[in-house]
Every structure is written in structure tokens, then in C-alpha cells.
Design a protein around this motif. Structure first.
Motif, PDB file in Angstrom:
ATOM      1  N   UNK A   1       5.934   4.644   8.913  1.00  0.00           N
ATOM      2  CA  UNK A   1       6.890   5.134   7.896  1.00  0.00           C
ATOM      3  C   UNK A   1       6.629   4.580   6.489  1.00  0.00           C
ATOM      4  N   UNK A   2       6.269   3.300   6.334  1.00  0.00           N
ATOM      5  CA  UNK A   2       6.067   2.829   4.960  1.00  0.00           C
ATOM      6  C   UNK A   2       4.668   3.133   4.413  1.00  0.00           C
ATOM      7  N   UNK A   3       3.822   3.823   5.185  1.00  0.00           N
ATOM      8  CA  UNK A   3       2.414   3.965   4.799  1.00  0.00           C
ATOM      9  C   UNK A   3       2.222   4.603   3.417  1.00  0.00           C
ATOM     10  N   UNK A   4       2.963   5.654   3.097  1.00  0.00           N
ATOM     11  CA  UNK A   4       2.799   6.310   1.795  1.00  0.00           C
ATOM     12  C   UNK A   4       3.848   5.802   0.805  1.00  0.00           C
ATOM     13  N   UNK A   5       5.107   5.701   1.295  1.00  0.00           N
ATOM     14  CA  UNK A   5       6.171   5.241   0.384  1.00  0.00           C
ATOM     15  C   UNK A   5       5.895   3.819  -0.101  1.00  0.00           C
ATOM     16  N   UNK A   6       5.274   3.019   0.742  1.00  0.00           N
ATOM     17  CA  UNK A   6       4.928   1.647   0.376  1.00  0.00           C
ATOM     18  C   UNK A   6       3.937   1.635  -0.780  1.00  0.00           C
ATOM     19  N   UNK A   7       2.975   2.540  -0.694  1.00  0.00           N
ATOM     20  CA  UNK A   7       1.962   2.640  -1.767  1.00  0.00           C
ATOM     21  C   UNK A   7       2.617   3.121  -3.061  1.00  0.00           C
ATOM     22  N   UNK A   8       3.580   4.024  -2.870  1.00  0.00           N
ATOM     23  CA  UNK A   8       4.290   4.548  -4.045  1.00  0.00           C
ATOM     24  C   UNK A   8       5.116   3.415  -4.679  1.00  0.00           C
ATOM     25  N   UNK A   9       5.745   2.637  -3.809  1.00  0.00           N
ATOM     26  CA  UNK A   9       6.596   1.529  -4.261  1.00  0.00           C
ATOM     27  C   UNK A   9       5.768   0.477  -5.014  1.00  0.00           C
ATOM     28  N   UNK A  10       4.576   0.195  -4.465  1.00  0.00           N
ATOM     29  CA  UNK A  10       3.721  -0.829  -5.080  1.00  0.00           C
ATOM     30  C   UNK A  10       2.870  -0.290  -6.230  1.00  0.00           C
ATOM     31  N   UNK A  11       3.060   0.974  -6.497  1.00  0.00           N
ATOM     32  CA  UNK A  11       2.314   1.666  -7.572  1.00  0.00           C
ATOM     33  C   UNK A  11       0.809   1.783  -7.271  1.00  0.00           C
ATOM     34  N   UNK A  12       0.409   1.523  -6.060  1.00  0.00           N
ATOM     35  CA  UNK A  12      -1.026   1.639  -5.745  1.00  0.00           C
ATOM     36  C   UNK A  12      -1.435   3.098  -5.619  1.00  0.00           C
ATOM     37  N   UNK A  13      -0.429   3.939  -5.358  1.00  0.00           N
ATOM     38  CA  UNK A  13      -0.719   5.375  -5.251  1.00  0.00           C
ATOM     39  C   UNK A  13      -1.197   5.930  -6.595  1.00  0.00           C
ATOM     40  N   UNK A  14      -0.521   5.467  -7.639  1.00  0.00           N
ATOM     41  CA  UNK A  14      -0.909   5.883  -9.002  1.00  0.00           C
ATOM     42  C   UNK A  14      -2.357   5.480  -9.270  1.00  0.00           C
ATOM     43  N   UNK A  15      -2.627   4.238  -8.903  1.00  0.00           N
ATOM     44  CA  UNK A  15      -3.953   3.657  -9.128  1.00  0.00           C
ATOM     45  C   UNK A  15      -5.024   4.466  -8.383  1.00  0.00           C
ATOM     46  N   UNK A  16      -4.636   4.843  -7.188  1.00  0.00           N
ATOM     47  CA  UNK A  16      -5.564   5.579  -6.329  1.00  0.00           C
ATOM     48  C   UNK A  16      -5.924   6.940  -6.927  1.00  0.00           C
ATOM     49  N   UNK A  17      -4.909   7.574  -7.524  1.00  0.00           N
ATOM     50  CA  UNK A  17      -5.136   8.903  -8.083  1.00  0.00           C
ATOM     51  C   UNK A  17      -5.968   8.891  -9.369  1.00  0.00           C
ATOM     52  N   UNK A  18      -6.195   7.720  -9.876  1.00  0.00           N
ATOM     53  CA  UNK A  18      -7.094   7.667 -11.035  1.00  0.00           C
ATOM     54  C   UNK A  18      -8.525   7.977 -10.591  1.00  0.00           C
TER      55      UNK A  18
END
Lengths: 510, 468
Positions: free
Chosen positions: A153-170
Motif C-alpha cells: 500500500x505505501x509503495x507509490x504513496x510513500x514515494x509521493x510523500x517523500x517527493x521521490x516520485x517527482x525526482x523520478x519523473x525528471x
């Protein structure tokens, strides 16, 4: 798909190094070892009871002095796969008596039997019904599924929370690629405890000296594991979809748990409850009434026979009219009485078989009504992953209703035909039904018999036993039912993959 | 100090969350549904019970034409369905609900109700289950981040930088959440009681003390769940970790331990198989027969005349054999009870299971109710036997011999009629309030102890927490 492998490896390594993975592994293993160990001990008890039943069966066969006493109990061996999926293994009984008198039914529905099932005659403690059965499939359904939600459950929301998702999309990472890599990474992580569950359970079962596993045991276990993997995959996808739609990991976990609760507890229980409260159990009284009617009809036919063929009491020393069906004499009797009894048997045996057929049809009708409720529940549970897994497990373990009830009864019915043919071939419905004294040696007067005949009378234990060496032998052929539910699970997975990818593609990064 | 403010803040913060609204709404709807379903269910079960009673009365009256018939008549004794089954259904459908008895023996417990052997086991809708699954989940989901959430948001630092005593924070948070959770429960219960009040079939005034007792246990259960969440929350710094731990605690205590107790008890208490008991009876019977050698000449003329020496020996043998049979079968049932009791004791390691069996004791349903019924049946059987024995003494045509051979023994018993009204009748008496309280006391104390330990644990953990 350039980054697919990198994301997958990263996700897998992250999960596997995490504390929660260790916790999941520890809990799953602990519960599995505990439950399987005790289930194995329980199996040992059942095996012991089975051995006693087999002894009793041999004893029953050896005791038969005339064919009216001849009956072969079919005893179904406890199934080691029931440790993986219990199903109906212990619910319906495991013994069917095959004889001219009994219906080829488990004792509960053998309406030719005098005494009906009571709790005392059942080996299982009925009060333990208040507890839940814990088999391997159930461990996966309840425990591993919740742990799946907990991990994924936290796999994607966790990344969003930690802002790593943003980083990844760069980086130029495709969203579908990312979602699929996340999914596979989590699934591979979760398949580790699953494999542990199955390997430890299979080893604990197969290594017991008192359990002889069939050659296809491991194949069935493997298929069950594949079913479980597909089930876990459904929950992983559901957790990821929730994770896609939520912004914080604790929120996605809470919603994930709500969905888990809905799928595993609320919906199946509410459905079973609603159906059971709205569809009444058909009353047994109609069946009992039918039985009395058929018994009465048979008694009338018997009376009619005795009216047409009165028994001369002065000439019948050893026999009288009594007895529900046919009175046997086993020792010696006058030739006159024997002839009369043989005539009675010849006239009334077809009536008895006809009555049994009608009774069997009535039982079938009752059973069909009785199973309506569960059939409806099963139909309405079809989209549920846990139901699909349960069906897969019980089909592979041969503990579902078809294998444990319908198929056994069908085999028993066919075997009864063989047994009746065997009795006929041995003249078992002739003089041997009553006695072993051949008709040519029978005398008109009891006093004309030599003394040795009286020494072998009914109550003497040394009366010769029937030679039944060539009797038909029953071998229970376990069916192999391929679980089509696996395809439903695959379909469900594909649907969720498409849905998840689509939702994730359209989801916000922040 | 500040407690009131913390309570209000806690309520305000949670009352509008979708999580609370969703679960609270669900709880109220389930309470309402339970009221309606359990009412119709109770009426149905009562009808079944009454129809069996009527049929039995008719059958027994018919037998009263002859004393010996009454002696051999298999009397059906059925447990009256519990009016408090809405508290917990306790899988009563899966358990036997009666016995058959005559002068000589009590049968093994039997099912005098339609039984669906194909039905799967399920969690029924009742107060205990609503609390067990839904409320416990709601409690944990509200309390898991009560402290760890504030830690991560740094609001706890802010609160503690004012002169707010730590005890007030804990007490305030606990009271706030407790009050919040009690809202849907109280609404649900009140609606349930109103629906019951409007039903003419239920004497709610008799049920009220039991509801009050259940309410006490329920308060402790809610507190226990909240305190578990708070303890975990005070021990952890991340809401995610506290939620995960809450989840694991719930899984172990609510699912694994209560569900696996029976597996242990099966290993601890061995129950003899039916076959081995039959073999034992046969062996004992043979031994008795050797000691009581007799011969009977089967002539119709000796029936009903003063018992011969041979017959007296046979009667003695048969009576002894019956005693052995009764003892062995009774011992088997006691073993089944013992095995189940052990399973329950094991399950009671978990306070969740304690709450479940607490509900069962109060509603006098399920296993607890059945066991109580069986003990009453045993007492009734002694009364029934004594009555028939005393009545037999008054008959001049009787030789005052009772033995279990229906084809033979009636010839030496009285053939005179017996007054049906004079026969003792079985009426199931559910344990009264004080008896129920005595039984449930241990469970309440156990839950209270858990609450105290958890509160102390939470307090110590929070006091020890370094706010920097």
C-alpha cells in the motif's frame, strides 16, 4: 522499458531490506509452522481412527455367515492435502456401507439405517465447531493478504510523500513502466513468504512417516501455490491502485485495510449470512414422511404376500413373520420354511430395491434443495479473489463438494451394483441369504437333522464364515479437477493491471 | 489541566474524517440490521422450539396410558433459544440443541433443528462481532497516530512546550477518542433497544440487566483497543510504523490466537473414539456376564410372574451394564467439554477472545449456553428417574424392577396409566443475573487488568519519550 529492470530491482531490494519484510516473513512462517504442525497432529489422529475403521471393516467382512449379513463398508482415507485446503473433508463423514440393505450414502443420508447420526457417533468434537478452521489456504487468504496490503500500500504513496516520485519523473521513465516495475517488485518480494509457507508446509506433511503422499501431491501443491500467487498478486494490485490514488502512506494503508476487510471479512460473511437468513433449510420432515410412506408400502406388500402365502405356524419351528425386511435363520430350519422364505425373498426383493431407488431419489431431491443455498453463495462470490482461491485449493485437494460428496457417492453407487451382481453370482439371494445348509440337505422335520447341524446354530460363534476372497474390491479413484478459477484469477489480475496502469498514468505526481 | 481542551481538540479533529464517518455510519447501520434480523431469527427459532415441545407433549401424553411405556419413552428435551442472541450468536446453529432421554439414559447431544451440513462457517451479525471486528478496527485506526502523528508533525513539541502535564495529554487523548467512538456505538445500541422495545415478542425488561452487563465489558473492550493503539503510538515515531504494529497486534490477537486455540486443545485432551468405547463396553459386559451367569427359559408363561432367580441375575447384569454404558458415554461428553474448555482457555490469552466469550456467557448462547443446558438436563434426569421410581412403588402390579430391555421388561412393570400432569417437566432456566455476573466477573477483571497494564504502559512510554 529501459528503466523497468532498474526500478524493479530497486523496489525489490528496498522491500527485502526493510524491517516490515522481515516482520511479514517472521509472522507468516510462525503462523504456518504452528498451524501446520498442529494440523499434522490432527491428521495423525484421523489416520488412527481410519485404521480402526479398516480393522472394523475387516472384522465385519470376516463375520458374515450368510449373504444377508454381507456388507462392505467403504472407508475414505484421510487426505493429506486437506491440511492445505480443508473444505468438506471432515463435514460429511467418511464411511458408506455397501450392502443389499443400505443406501450407498454417508450415514447421515442412509435412511435404511436404523440409528441416525448423533454427536456421540461422530468422531469429531462438535463443540469445536465454534472455532475457525486454519488450513494453509486460509493462512494465505487472511494473513498473507493483509500483509500484502501492509507491504504494497505505501509503495507509490510513500514515494509521493517523500517527493521521490517527482525526482523520478525528471528522468524519462514511462508511467506504465514504473507501475509495472513497482508491481513486479512487490510481487516478487511477497512471493518469498508465500514460497516459504508452501515449502515448509509441504515438507512438514511429506516428511511424516505416517503420511503417504500420492505421486501427484507435489504437483497439486505447486498448482495451489500458483493460485495463491495469483491471489497475492490481486491484493498487490489493489494496494497499488489505492496507493496511486492517495497522497500519504498511512492513508493508503488505512484504505487498503478497509478494502481488505471488505473483501476478506465483510462481503463473504454478509453474503453467507444474508443468503442463510433468507433461504430456509428444507425441512427433513418431508423426507422422513416419504421414508415412512415407502416403509408402509413395503409392509403392505409383505402383508399381501403373507395373505397369499400363509405360513403354517405348526410347521415353522424356527421362523416367524417378524423383522422389518427379511428374517434370516442362519442355522437350520425345515425345508418348508426355507421354501417359504425363499419365495418371500424372490417376491419382495425387487420391491425392496424399488423402494430404495425411490428413497434415493427423494434423498437426492432433498440434498439438491439443501445445496441451493451454498450454490447461490458461491455464485455471488465468484468475483471475490478469496473465493476463487478457496475453490482452487479445495479442487486441487479434492476436498470440495464434488470430490468429497458427489463423486464418492457416484463411485459408491456403481460399486453397489458390482456388489449386488457378486451376491447374485454366489447365489447370495438364494439359500445362502439365509443359511449355509444346502437345500438338498434340509429336512422336513427339525428332528431329522443330525446333531452336528444344531451345534452350528445361530448363536454359536463357530458357524462357518462365508468365503469372500473374490469379493469386489473398492478402490477410491480420486478425480483430478483442474481449477478453472485460476483463469478467473489471471483475468482479474490483467484487469487490475490495466486499471492500475491507466489510473497511475492519469494520477498527479505531487 | 488542559484535559478538556485536548478532549475537544481530539474529537473535533477526528469527527469529520472520512475514515470515522464511514466506519461510524457502518456501525450504526449494522446495529439496526442486527436488531431486525435477530428479531425475526429469534421468532423463527422460538417457533421451532415450541413446535417440538408441543409434539413431545403429545407423544408423552399418549405414552401415559401405561406406566411401562413412560419408562421406555424417549423424551425429547430441547434448549429454549436465547432471547439475548443479538449480543452474540456464538455459532449456536452449528451446535446441538437437545437430547433424548428415557428412564435409563441420556442420549448424546442432538440437533433438533434443520442442519445445513453444506453451509460454510461464517461470522454472524451480532453486537460482539460488530465490536470485535469493526469497532476494534476503528479504535486502532483512530489511535495509531494519536501520538506518533503529533510527533512527526512536531505539534507534540509545541504542546509540551506549554505547561501541559504529560498525564493530561494521555488522559485527554484517550478520553477524547473514547467519547468519539462511543457515539456510534450508543446510537446503534439505542436504536436496537427501541426496535426491541416495540416488538411484543421480546420481554426487553428481562434483557436489560444483561445488556447493562455487556455494556460494562464493552466499555473495557473499547478502552483496551484504544490503549493498544495509544501504547504503540507512544512507542513509535512514525505513524506508518505504528499503524503496521497495530495491524500485526490485531492480526495476532483477533485472528490468529482465537482461531487456533482448538488446535492445541486437541493435542492436550484425548477423546476416545466411539469404536474404542463400544469395544470397552462389550468387554466389560462380557466380564459382567461371567460374574452373573444365568439361564432363562423362554416361555411365555413366566412373563409377568415373580422374577425367577435367572431373571434376577439377568436384571442385575443389565443394570450394571447400563451403568457402565452411561458412565463411559458421559465421560466422553465430559472429555469433549474439557477439550473445548481448554481451547477457550488457550484462546483467552487474547483479550479479544475474552471479550468474545464474555458475550457468550451473557447471552447464554453457543457453547456456554449448551453446557449449562446439558447440566440442567442431567439434574432433570435424576429427578425424572426418582419420580418414576417412587411412582412405581405405589403400583401393586409391579415387581419394581427396571432394566433396559423394552421387549421384555414391561412384563414386570405396571401397566396402569400415569397422570401426565404429575410427570416432571423440563423447562430450561437460563442463568439469572447474579449467576451470569459470577461467571462473567473473571472476564471483566481480566479485561480491566489488560486496560490498566496498557494504560500504565502507555503512560510510562509517553513519560519516557524525549520530546527533542
Amino acid at each position: 522499458m529501459r528503466h523497468f529492470k532498474t526500478i524493479l530491482t530497486h523496489e525489490f531490494q528496498n522491500q527485502i531490506k526493510s524491517f516490515k519484510f522481515t516482520l511479514v516473513l517472521a509472522i507468516t512462517l510462525m503462523v504456518t509452522v504452528f498451524c501446520v504442525y498442529i494440523q499434522v497432529q490432527d491428521f495423525a489422529d484421523r489416520k488412527e481412527q481410519y485404521n480402526q475403521q479398516i480393522e472394523r471393516k475387516q472384522d465385519m467382512l470376516q463375520r458374515a455367515r450368510v449373504f444377508s449379513e454381507f456388507g462392505i463398508p467403504i472407508v475414505i482415507k484421510p487426505n493429506p492435502l486437506s491440511i492445505f485446503a480443508k473444505g468438506y473433508e471432515e463435514k460429511l463423514g467418511n464411511e458408506i456401507t455397501i450392502s443389499w440393505r443400505n443406501l450407498p450414502e454417508f450415514s447421515r443420508f442412509d435412511f435404511m439405517r436404523k440409528s441416525k447420526d448423533t454427536v456421540g457417533s461422530n468422531e469429531k468434537n462438535p463443540y469445536l465447531n465454534i472455532f475457525t478452521e486454519f488450513d494453509v489456504t486460509r493462512i494465505v487468504i487472511i494473513i498473507l493478504s493483509i500483509l500484502t496490503v501492509f507491504v504494497a500500500a505505501p509503495a507509490i504513496s510513500g514515494e509521493r510523500e517523500n517527493k521521490t516520485l517527482q525526482l523520478l519523473y525528471t528522468n524519462p521513465v514511462g508511467r506504465v513502466e514504473f507501475f509495472l516495475a513497482k508491481y513486479l517488485g512487490n510481487l516478487i518480494t511477497l512471493s518469498i513468504p508465500l514460497v516459504f509457507v508452501f515449502v515448509s508446509a509441504a515438507a512438514m506433511v511429506a516428511l511424516q512417516p505416517f503420511i503417504q503422499v500420492e505421486p501427484d501431491f507435489f504437483l497439486r501443491v505447486l498448482l495451489m501455490m500458483i493460485g495463491c500467487l495469483l491471489f497475492i498478486s490481486v491484493f498487490t494490485l489493489l494496494a497499488l491502485i489505492i496507493s496511486t490514488a492517495t497522497s500519504s502512506s498511512s492513508r493508503s494503508l488505512t484504505y487498503g485495510l478497509l478494502v481488505w476487510m471488505l473483501l476478506v471479512f465483510v462481503y463473504p460473511n454478509a453474503l453467507q449470512y444474508t443468503v442463510e437468513k433468507n433461504m430456509e433449510i428444507p425441512s427433513l420432515s418431508r423426507l422422513e414422511k416419504k421414508k415412512s410412506e415407502l416403509y408402509d408400502a413395503f409392509a403392505q406388500a409383505k402383508d399381501k404376500f403373507y395373505q397369499n402365502h400363509p405360513l403354517n405356524k405348526d410347521r415353522s419351528y424356527t421362523i416367524h413373520k417378524g423383522g422389518q425386511f427379511f428374517t434370516t435363520f442362519i442355522g437350520v430350519t425345515q425345508k418348508y420354511v426355507f421354501k417359504h422364505k425363499r419365495k418371500e425373498l424372490k417376491a419382495l426383493l425387487p420391491e425392496l430395491f424399488e423402494m430404495q431407488n425411490k428413497l434415493m431419489r427423494a434423498v437426492d431431491r432433498y440434498r439438491s434443495k439443501l445445496t441451493q443455498r451454498q450454490k447461490l453463495v458461491d455464485q455471488l462470490s465468484l468475483p471475490l479473489p478469496n473465493h476463487l482461491l478457496e475453490q482452487t485449493g479445495t479442487k486441487l485437494a479434492n476436498t470440495n463438494r464434488y470430490a468429497r460428496d458427489i463423486d464418492i457417492r457416484n463411485q459408491a453407487r456403481r460399486f453397489r451394483g458390482q456388489v449386488l451382481d457378486y451376491i447374485r453370482s454366489k447365489d447370495g439371494f438364494g439359500y445362502k441369504f439365509f443359511t449355509q445348509t444346502e437345500p438338498i440337505h434340509m429336512t422336513n422335520d427339525m428332528e431329522d437333522y443330525p446333531d452336528k447341524y444344531f451345534q452350528l446354530s445361530y448363536y454359536r460363534k463357530d458357524y462357518p464364515r462365508l468365503d469372500l476372497q473374490d469379493r469386489p474390491k473398492f478402490t477410491y479413484k480420486e478425480p483430478f479437477q483442474f481449477p478453472v478459477e485460476i483463469f478467473f484469477l489471471i483475468g482479474l489480475n490483467l484487469l487490475l493491471i490495466v486499471l492500475g496502469s491507466h489510473l497511475f498514468s492519469g494520477s498527479k505526481v505531487i | 489541566m488542559f484535559i478538556k481542551e485536548i478532549i475537544i481538540k481530539e474529537i473535533k479533529e477526528n469527527i469529520t474524517t472520512s475514515k470515522f464517518l464511514f466506519l461510524a455510519g457502518g456501525v450504526i447501520v449494522l446495529f439496526m440490521l442486527n436488531a431486525m434480523v435477530s428479531l425475526s431469527d429469534y421468532q423463527e427459532r422460538l417457533e421451532n422450539y415450541q413446535s417440538i415441545r408441543r409434539a413431545e407433549q403429545k407423544a408423552q401424553k399418549e405414552q401415559c396410558e401405561q406406566f411401562s411405556n413412560v419408562v421406555f419413552h424417549k423424551l425429547r428435551v430441547v434448549k429454549r433459544p436465547s432471547a439475548e442472541s443479538f449480543i452474540t450468536h456464538a455459532k449456536a446453529d452449528k451446535l446441538p440443541n437437545g437430547v433424548k432421554m428415557d428412564f435409563f439414559e441420556i442420549s448424546n447431544p442432538q440437533y433438533f433443528k434443520p442442519l445445513d451440513i453444506y453451509s460454510k462457517s461464517f461470522i454472524s451479525l451480532d453486537w460482539t462481532n460488530i465490536l470485535f471486528y469493526l469497532i476494534s478496527f476503528l479504535c486502532l485506526s483512530l489511535s495509531y497516530n494519536a501520538l506518533s502523528g503529533e510527533k512527526i508533525n512536531r505539534t507534540l513539541q509545541l504542546v509540551l512546550s506549554n505547561q501541559v502535564p504529560r498525564a493530561s495529554v494521555i488522559t485527554g487523548k484517550f478520553t477524547g477518542l473514547f467519547t468519539l467512538i462511543m457515539i456510534p456505538i450508543l446510537i446503534g445500541m439505542i436504536i436496537h433497544i427501541i426496535i426491541y422495545q416495540l416488538s411484543p415478542e421480546i420481554a426487553i425488561e428481562k434483557t436489560r440487566p444483561f445488556i447493562a452487563l455487556f455494556f460494562t465489558g464493552m466499555l473495557l473492550f473499547v478502552a483496551l483497543n484504544l490503549l493498544t493503539g495509544l501504547l504503540i503510538s507512544s512507542l513509535t515515531k512514525q505513524p506508518m510504523v505504528s499503524l503496521s504494529l497495530c495491524l500485526i497486534v490485531w492480526l495476532v490477537f483477533a485472528v490468529v490466537i482465537p482461531g487456533t486455540g482448538w488446535l492445541w486443545s486437541k493435542q492436550m485432551v484425548e477423546i476416545q473414539s466411539v469404536h474404542s468405547i463400544k469395544v470397552r463396553i462389550a468387554r466389560k459386559s462380557q466380564e459382567l456376564l461371567k460374574m452373573n451367569q444365568y439361564s432363562l427359559k423362554s416361555k411365555s408363561s413366566w412373563k409377568g410372574k415373580a422374577p425367577t432367580e435367572g431373571l434376577l441375575k439377568r436384571i442385575h447384569y443389565k443394570q450394571k451394564e447400563q451403568e457402565i454404558m452411561n458412565r463411559l458415554w458421559h465421560r466422553r461428553i465430559q472429555k469433549q467439554f474439557q477439550q473445548t474448555d481448554h481451547a477457550i482457555e488457550f484462546a483467552k490469552i487474547s483479550p479479544y477472545a475474552v471479550f468474545r466469550f464474555f458475550g457468550e456467557t451473557i447471552s447464554d448462547n453457543g457453547y456456554s449456553g449448551h453446557k449449562h443446558f446439558y447440566h440442567q438436563v442431567q439434574n432433570f434426569h435424576s429427578t425424572y428417574k426418582d419420580f418414576l421410581r417412587n411412582r412405581d412403588q405405589k403400583y401393586e402390579d409391579s415387581y419394581h424392577k427396571f432394566w433396559n430391555e423394552s421387549w421384555m421388561a414391561p412384563h414386570w412393570m405396571s401397566s396402569k396409566p400415569i397422570n401426565y400432569e404429575a410427570l416432571p417437566k423440563f423447562t430450561y432456566e437460563r442463568p439469572n443475573f447474579s449467576e451470569t455476573l459470577r461467571k462473567a466477573k473473571g472476564n471483566i477483571l481480566y479485561l480491566l487488568l489488560w486496560c490498566m497494564v496498557l494504560f500504565a504502559g502507555t503512560f510510562i512510554a509517553f513519560v519516557r519519550y524525549d520530546v527533542r
